[in-house]
Design a protein around this motif. Structure first.
Motif, PDB file in Angstrom:
ATOM      1  N   LYS A  28      -8.355  -6.246  -0.655  1.00  0.00           N
ATOM      2  CA  LYS A  28      -7.180  -6.672  -0.765  1.00  0.00           C
ATOM      3  C   LYS A  28      -5.829  -6.082  -1.816  1.00  0.00           C
ATOM      4  CE  LYS A  28     -11.060  -9.727  -2.405  1.00  0.00           C
ATOM      5  NZ  LYS A  28     -11.830 -10.334  -3.710  1.00  0.00           N
ATOM      6  N   ALA A  29      -4.591  -6.380  -1.801  1.00  0.00           N
ATOM      7  CA  ALA A  29      -3.613  -6.798  -2.195  1.00  0.00           C
ATOM      8  C   ALA A  29      -3.785  -5.974  -3.486  1.00  0.00           C
ATOM      9  CB  ALA A  29      -2.236  -7.070  -1.737  1.00  0.00           C
ATOM     10  N   GLU A  30      -4.251  -7.025  -4.187  1.00  0.00           N
ATOM     11  CA  GLU A  30      -4.605  -7.404  -5.759  1.00  0.00           C
ATOM     12  C   GLU A  30      -4.891  -5.715  -6.076  1.00  0.00           C
ATOM     13  OE1 GLU A  30      -5.543  -9.634  -3.697  1.00  0.00           O
ATOM     14  OE2 GLU A  30      -4.203 -11.233  -4.555  1.00  0.00           O
ATOM     15  N   LEU A  31      -6.069  -5.234  -5.171  1.00  0.00           N
ATOM     16  CA  LEU A  31      -6.687  -3.617  -6.182  1.00  0.00           C
ATOM     17  C   LEU A  31      -5.111  -2.784  -5.892  1.00  0.00           C
ATOM     18  CD1 LEU A  31      -9.685  -3.870  -4.317  1.00  0.00           C
ATOM     19  CD2 LEU A  31      -9.172  -4.301  -6.074  1.00  0.00           C
ATOM     20  N   LEU A  32      -4.722  -3.075  -4.474  1.00  0.00           N
ATOM     21  CA  LEU A  32      -3.251  -1.786  -4.710  1.00  0.00           C
ATOM     22  C   LEU A  32      -2.591  -1.938  -5.688  1.00  0.00           C
ATOM     23  CD1 LEU A  32      -3.176  -1.817  -0.845  1.00  0.00           C
ATOM     24  CD2 LEU A  32      -4.134   0.245  -1.573  1.00  0.00           C
ATOM     25  N   LEU A  33      -2.515  -3.128  -5.815  1.00  0.00           N
ATOM     26  CA  LEU A  33      -1.351  -3.322  -7.565  1.00  0.00           C
ATOM     27  C   LEU A  33      -1.876  -2.695  -8.617  1.00  0.00           C
ATOM     28  CD1 LEU A  33      -0.397  -7.489  -6.528  1.00  0.00           C
ATOM     29  CD2 LEU A  33       0.344  -5.112  -6.317  1.00  0.00           C
ATOM     30  N   GLU A  34      -3.483  -2.741  -8.748  1.00  0.00           N
ATOM     31  CA  GLU A  34      -3.561  -2.081  -9.496  1.00  0.00           C
ATOM     32  C   GLU A  34      -3.567  -0.819  -9.347  1.00  0.00           C
ATOM     33  OE1 GLU A  34      -7.876  -3.856 -10.529  1.00  0.00           O
ATOM     34  OE2 GLU A  34      -7.315  -5.936 -10.576  1.00  0.00           O
ATOM     35  N   TYR A  35      -3.968   0.073  -8.547  1.00  0.00           N
ATOM     36  CA  TYR A  35      -3.844   1.249  -8.425  1.00  0.00           C
ATOM     37  C   TYR A  35      -2.571   1.756  -8.679  1.00  0.00           C
ATOM     38  CZ  TYR A  35      -5.388   6.285  -7.245  1.00  0.00           C
ATOM     39  OH  TYR A  35      -5.802   7.122  -6.822  1.00  0.00           O
ATOM     40  N   ARG A  72       7.204  -3.892  -4.241  1.00  0.00           N
ATOM     41  CA  ARG A  72       7.766  -3.236  -5.449  1.00  0.00           C
ATOM     42  C   ARG A  72       6.999  -2.843  -6.274  1.00  0.00           C
ATOM     43  NH1 ARG A  72       8.365  -9.805  -5.100  1.00  0.00           N
ATOM     44  NH2 ARG A  72      10.615  -9.990  -4.269  1.00  0.00           N
ATOM     45  N   ALA A  73       6.333  -2.612  -5.967  1.00  0.00           N
ATOM     46  CA  ALA A  73       5.138  -1.815  -6.192  1.00  0.00           C
ATOM     47  C   ALA A  73       5.031  -0.209  -6.394  1.00  0.00           C
ATOM     48  CB  ALA A  73       3.348  -2.159  -6.669  1.00  0.00           C
ATOM     49  N   PHE A  74       5.362  -0.242  -5.389  1.00  0.00           N
ATOM     50  CA  PHE A  74       5.523   1.263  -4.470  1.00  0.00           C
ATOM     51  C   PHE A  74       6.874   1.310  -3.509  1.00  0.00           C
ATOM     52  CE2 PHE A  74       0.747   0.037  -4.594  1.00  0.00           C
ATOM     53  CZ  PHE A  74       0.313   0.855  -4.855  1.00  0.00           C
ATOM     54  N   PRO A  75       7.955   1.817  -4.229  1.00  0.00           N
ATOM     55  CA  PRO A  75       9.569   2.107  -3.915  1.00  0.00           C
ATOM     56  C   PRO A  75       9.257   2.750  -3.348  1.00  0.00           C
ATOM     57  CG  PRO A  75       9.361   2.228  -6.180  1.00  0.00           C
ATOM     58  CD  PRO A  75       7.927   1.840  -5.888  1.00  0.00           C
ATOM     59  N   LYS A  76       9.026   3.299  -3.025  1.00  0.00           N
ATOM     60  CA  LYS A  76       8.827   5.109  -1.911  1.00  0.00           C
ATOM     61  C   LYS A  76       7.899   4.729  -0.627  1.00  0.00           C
ATOM     62  CE  LYS A  76      10.209   7.901  -5.891  1.00  0.00           C
ATOM     63  NZ  LYS A  76       9.531   9.492  -6.021  1.00  0.00           N
ATOM     64  N   ALA A  77       7.671   2.990  -0.528  1.00  0.00           N
ATOM     65  CA  ALA A  77       6.537   3.099   0.540  1.00  0.00           C
ATOM     66  C   ALA A  77       8.043   3.088   1.857  1.00  0.00           C
ATOM     67  CB  ALA A  77       5.546   1.691   0.123  1.00  0.00           C
TER      68      ALA A  77
END
Length: 193
Positions: free
Chosen positions: A165-172, A137-142
């Motif tokens: 950790k996934a949380e770090l990618l979500l923040e980025y 959801r955070a990276f719709p173009k993935a």
């Protein structure tokens, strides 16, 4: 006293047998199916033309509700002889390597990969379903999401992101800066063109 008990039992048996014969199901309508087959749904609930209409009760839906594809199911009897089943199926979202898919609520859907529009998921170890759904959801173009015990990768058209950790990618994801190889850690970000 024994005669009354016998007569009451005989009356109940007569009513039961009469209910099996007097009001058969003439038609079963199934609504809301997208991926499941109507025949399989009817077999699961055991409601077919000729079955007793009076015994078409909601408890018959329990086997259907155990199917991972079924998010919700209701049974209606709009008129004598007619039974209507309403089914809401889960929607495949992330295709998995083994041909299954993750639904939007995290349920694993057997054989759902061909209908899942999200990025392909590959990985090793236990499936971190909620983390993968959040990343998608955070990276719709993935194009692809990878996970291992070491961390998570998100492959975009012009970038590959990694974090332990996934949380770090979500923040980025909120930065919107996606070019090259990006390594996100709790102490900082490393970018390679």
């Amino acid at each position: 006293m024994a005669v009354r008990g016998f007569l009451a039992g005989l009356l109940l048996i007569t009513l039961y047998v009469g209910s099996l014969v007097a009001f058969p199901i003439e038609r079963v309508e199934v609504e809301g199916l997208r991926h499941l087959k109507e025949e399989a749904v009817l077999k699961a609930v055991g409601l077919l033309p000729g079955s007793p209409w009076l015994w078409a009760l909601p408890y018959r839906l329990e086997p259907l509700r155990k199917n991972p594809w079924v998010a919700e199911a209701h049974l209606e009897r709009p008129r004598v002889g007619v039974v209507r089943l309403w089914v809401r199926e889960r929607v495949p979202f992330l295709p998995l390597k083994d041909g299954d898919a993750l639904a939007e609520d995290g349920t694993r859907l057997p054989g759902g990969a061909p209908w899942a529009p999200g990025p392909k998921v590959v990985g090793q170890g236990p499936l971190p379903a909620q983390a993968l759904l959040q990343l998608a959801r955070a990276f719709p173009k993935a194009r692809r999401l990878r996970y291992t015990p070491v961390g998570f990768w998100v492959e975009l058209p012009q970038a590959t992101l990694f974090a332990p950790k996934a949380e770090l990618l979500l923040e980025y994801a909120q930065t919107g800066m996606f070019r090259g190889q990006i390594y996100v850690y709790s102490w900082g970000v490393s970018v390679r063109p």
